[in-house]
Scaffold this motif. Structure first.
Motif, PDB file in Angstrom:
ATOM      1  N   ARG A 298     -11.154  12.213 -40.376  1.00 17.45           N
ATOM      2  CA  ARG A 298     -11.046  12.560 -38.964  1.00 17.45           C
ATOM      3  C   ARG A 298     -12.163  11.969 -38.116  1.00 17.45           C
ATOM      4  O   ARG A 298     -12.292  12.302 -36.945  1.00 17.45           O
ATOM      5  N   THR A 299     -12.962  11.116 -38.687  1.00 16.38           N
ATOM      6  CA  THR A 299     -14.094  10.547 -37.950  1.00 16.38           C
ATOM      7  C   THR A 299     -13.969   9.033 -37.861  1.00 16.38           C
ATOM      8  O   THR A 299     -13.226   8.408 -38.622  1.00 16.38           O
ATOM      9  N   GLY A 300     -14.699   8.465 -36.902  1.00 16.44           N
ATOM     10  CA  GLY A 300     -14.734   7.027 -36.763  1.00 16.44           C
ATOM     11  C   GLY A 300     -13.735   6.462 -35.769  1.00 16.44           C
ATOM     12  O   GLY A 300     -13.636   5.242 -35.612  1.00 16.44           O
ATOM     13  N   PHE A 301     -13.002   7.348 -35.072  1.00 16.46           N
ATOM     14  CA  PHE A 301     -11.958   6.875 -34.164  1.00 16.46           C
ATOM     15  C   PHE A 301     -12.350   6.929 -32.688  1.00 16.46           C
ATOM     16  O   PHE A 301     -11.715   6.296 -31.854  1.00 16.46           O
TER      17      PHE A 301
ATOM     18  N   ALA B 156      -4.674  10.115 -32.813  1.00 16.60           N
ATOM     19  CA  ALA B 156      -4.849  10.177 -31.360  1.00 16.60           C
ATOM     20  C   ALA B 156      -5.702  11.376 -30.975  1.00 16.60           C
ATOM     21  O   ALA B 156      -6.586  11.284 -30.115  1.00 16.60           O
ATOM     22  N   LEU B 157      -5.432  12.524 -31.623  1.00 19.47           N
ATOM     23  CA  LEU B 157      -6.242  13.726 -31.354  1.00 19.47           C
ATOM     24  C   LEU B 157      -7.667  13.541 -31.822  1.00 19.47           C
ATOM     25  O   LEU B 157      -8.620  13.906 -31.138  1.00 19.47           O
ATOM     26  N   TRP B 158      -7.808  12.973 -33.012  1.00 16.44           N
ATOM     27  CA  TRP B 158      -9.146  12.786 -33.569  1.00 16.44           C
ATOM     28  C   TRP B 158      -9.981  11.869 -32.676  1.00 16.44           C
ATOM     29  O   TRP B 158     -11.176  12.111 -32.483  1.00 16.44           O
ATOM     30  N   ALA B 159      -9.357  10.824 -32.130  1.00 19.00           N
ATOM     31  CA  ALA B 159     -10.082   9.903 -31.253  1.00 19.00           C
ATOM     32  C   ALA B 159     -10.517  10.592 -29.969  1.00 19.00           C
ATOM     33  O   ALA B 159     -11.660  10.439 -29.512  1.00 19.00           O
ATOM     34  N   LEU B 160      -9.616  11.353 -29.363  1.00 19.64           N
ATOM     35  CA  LEU B 160      -9.942  12.069 -28.123  1.00 19.64           C
ATOM     36  C   LEU B 160     -11.072  13.062 -28.340  1.00 19.64           C
ATOM     37  O   LEU B 160     -12.006  13.158 -27.533  1.00 19.64           O
TER      38      LEU B 160
ATOM     39  N   ASN C 245       0.193  18.904 -32.342  1.00 22.04           N
ATOM     40  CA  ASN C 245      -0.964  18.347 -33.052  1.00 22.04           C
ATOM     41  C   ASN C 245      -2.270  18.755 -32.382  1.00 22.04           C
ATOM     42  O   ASN C 245      -3.275  19.016 -33.044  1.00 22.04           O
ATOM     43  N   SER C 246      -2.269  18.795 -31.053  1.00 17.79           N
ATOM     44  CA  SER C 246      -3.462  19.194 -30.309  1.00 17.79           C
ATOM     45  C   SER C 246      -3.876  20.613 -30.678  1.00 17.79           C
ATOM     46  O   SER C 246      -5.050  20.883 -30.976  1.00 17.79           O
TER      47      SER C 246
END
Length: 207
Positions: A35-38, A88-92, A112-113
């Motif tokens: 979940r990291t790096g996005f 998309a959620l992880w990036a936001l 997902n959010s």
């Protein structure tokens, strides 16, 4: 998952309809299930010149000096359409956003959010327009999102109600993702497993 009750943060504007998940996080960056790096790749095809992350696009809204450190994003209709990618959620969220506010969100993106701790607040079209107008006119505008009261307030006196499904509100307020919800029934699960092992010991390797 971090609980969400009331949050105040700098608001930024993304005045585009039908923003799909490939725009939020282009598929070229989907190289990990962590979940990291996005966050650095968020909106990369808009945020950077020719998608070159060493060349910020000064014309893209999130690169404006006034929106640096934004934690609330005002969106337009049908945000998050397209694929079901959770990236998309992880990036936001890794970028720093805690809440999105808009008239509508794509169904899968919306769920997902909620499952990842990002609050998608659904407001009326009139409410969205009023928030856009105030944030645009006032640099440094901070909004307060009160999940318990389901209301967004602004420095200019706006009080905009928002909708959220009940189970999503429960999960966010209590900081529970789907695994957390399941583990609230740990005692019942353990008791069931014990009964099942006694009734069918061959399944559990006990015969």
């Amino acid at each position: 998952m971090e609980p969400f009750t009331t949050f105040t943060g700098l608001a930024a504007l993304l005045d585009r309809i039908n923003v799909d998940t490939d725009a939020v996080i282009p598929k070229v960056h989907l190289k990990s299930i962590l979940r990291t790096g996005f966050g650095k790749h968020l909106f990369s095809e808009w945020r950077y010149e020719e998608a070159d992350e060493s060349r910020p696009n000064s014309h893209f809204v999130l690169n404006y000096p006034r929106y640096q450190g934004a934690q609330i994003l005002l969106t337009r209709e049908n945000f998050g359409c397209g694929s079901s990618r959770e990236h998309a959620l992880w990036a936001l969220m890794e970028y720093g956003f805690r809440s999105l506010i808009g008239p509508s969100f794509a169904d899968i993106f919306y769920n997902n959010s909620l499952n990842n701790g990002l609050l998608p607040a659904i407001v009326s079209q009139a409410g969205s327009d009023a928030l856009f107008k105030e944030v645009d006119a006032n640099e440094g505008c901070q909004l307060t999102v009160n999940l318990e009261a389901q209301q967004i307030t602004s420095p200019g006196g706006l009080e905009i109600p928002f909708d959220i499904i009940a189970y999503g509100k429960h999960k966010l307020i209590n900081g529970l993702d789907n695994i957390g919800l399941t583990w609230r029934h740990e005692a019942e699960i353990t008791a069931f497993e014990q009964r099942a092992a006694e009734a069918r010991p061959w399944v559990y390797g006990r015969d």
